[in-house]
Scaffold this motif. Sequence first.
Motif, mmCIF file in Angstrom:
data_model
loop_
_atom_site.group_PDB
_atom_site.id
_atom_site.type_symbol
_atom_site.label_atom_id
_atom_site.label_comp_id
_atom_site.label_asym_id
_atom_site.label_seq_id
_atom_site.Cartn_x
_atom_site.Cartn_y
_atom_site.Cartn_z
ATOM 1 N N ALA A 52 0.817 -1.220 0.000
ATOM 2 C CA ALA A 52 0.000 0.000 0.000
ATOM 3 C C ALA A 52 0.846 1.263 0.000
ATOM 4 C CB ALA A 52 -0.921 0.007 1.220
ATOM 5 N N LEU A 53 2.109 1.151 0.402
ATOM 6 C CA LEU A 53 2.964 2.334 0.545
ATOM 7 C C LEU A 53 3.373 2.882 -0.811
ATOM 8 C CD1 LEU A 53 5.258 1.133 3.465
ATOM 9 C CD2 LEU A 53 3.410 2.826 3.599
ATOM 10 N N SER A 54 3.360 4.204 -0.926
ATOM 11 C CA SER A 54 3.820 4.874 -2.144
ATOM 12 C C SER A 54 4.437 6.206 -1.749
ATOM 13 C CB SER A 54 2.666 5.074 -3.127
ATOM 14 O OG SER A 54 1.658 5.877 -2.556
ATOM 15 N N GLY A 55 5.660 6.431 -2.162
ATOM 16 C CA GLY A 55 6.329 7.668 -1.792
ATOM 17 C C GLY A 55 6.893 7.614 -0.385
ATOM 18 N N ALA A 56 7.249 8.792 0.125
ATOM 19 C CA ALA A 56 7.899 8.890 1.427
ATOM 20 C C ALA A 56 6.946 8.482 2.546
ATOM 21 C CB ALA A 56 8.391 10.307 1.651
ATOM 22 N N VAL A 57 7.479 7.752 3.529
ATOM 23 C CA VAL A 57 6.717 7.369 4.716
ATOM 24 C C VAL A 57 6.993 8.409 5.803
ATOM 25 C CG1 VAL A 57 6.315 5.604 6.460
ATOM 26 C CG2 VAL A 57 6.868 4.944 4.104
ATOM 27 N N THR A 58 5.940 8.882 6.438
ATOM 28 C CA THR A 58 6.081 9.948 7.418
ATOM 29 C C THR A 58 5.477 9.562 8.761
ATOM 30 O OG1 THR A 58 4.024 10.983 6.662
ATOM 31 C CG2 THR A 58 6.075 11.754 5.656
#
Length: 377
Positions: A52-58
């Motif tokens: 599910a992750l896309s791009g930077a994780v914050t």
Amino acid sequence: MQVEEVRFNHNPNSAANDAMTIAVNGASGAVVAPEWQRSPVKRDPCAYALGALSGAVTIKARFSGGPSNGVRRIRAVDANPVPPQQAGCAGFLLWLLQAILHALFGPIGDVLPKNVAFDAAGNSGLETFTLNAPYLGANGFVTKRNTVWKWQYKSGGSWIDFDTTDHTMYVTVDLPTAPWVQSGNPSQLPWAIALDQACLWAIGKKTKDDVAAAITLEVNRVPNVSYTPMTMFGFSDYQLTSYLTHLAGGPFIMNCTDAADAVTTLSNLLGCNLAEGRFFNMVTRKFLTLSGNPAVPADWVSWAWGYHEICWLNDFSSNTVWDGCLQLDMSDVPNVHVAKLVAKMPFSVPDPNDYKTRLIASGLGTLESFVRHRAVV
């Protein structure tokens, strides 16, 4: 200066850049951010779904005790890094073991530096930080991680330690699927107590096929379980809490429905797409029973079954199955047995080595008209 709170699931409507929604157990309700809080003390787990992750994780964090109306550059790093390699063979082996354990169970990564502003009372707002998290990208795999962060601020050219926080994090291959949900019935949110078991059984796996195969194997090989024709963990609902309790206890029994529930429910918790389906009226060939020893002739058994329940990819149309209840005999030589775990196997091709041919000696093996995802209790 100190950390007041850390938030991982800071956007409950998405898991693209933060943690997904989970619960501690079926009765606890959703874990609500902040997962880490100084006062009142709160230490809740979080979970990330790789697919599910896309791009930077914050993440988001808030601080107190900072400079009045000032700014500080803040970051967080691994509080327990792998120590330098020591001399000699023993030193290398110790270092290698520490490095492996760190990679499997250690921190998710570091918190990248950011300038944080403080008000007149020395308090910050809720600040968004980006993670440098290699295990939430291409290098990610199923595991349960213990992240301990050492928080630091920059003074001159040096980083000064000011606080430490600790976090339990689960990593799955994708968002959980039925019976699990991300919204709606809170009792069907992913349970941390189930993630404990599923991540242990599928640790290190990167694909849905590998996860489902690992869970199937573990359900089949539980040493304290034996087969019974009776369903022990519910038919309308799946008594997952009871199953997890039995795994940690003494000998217990279960049948094909129980095994199918365990494989589907724990695999789908990690992001797979299995469903339970039955077929009817058969006499089986010899198969290796639950937790059976292939070298023990008495563990190779045959049954006359009114039905047998297994796991299917999506539904019957996939023709692809997993079965945690037994292992098939792939040998055609009398009194010689070759055990095969049923994991991503064609149900009926037809082929002399497909599942249906290897399982059924006589009878129709007629499919039910629908598949199930039993709610967990």
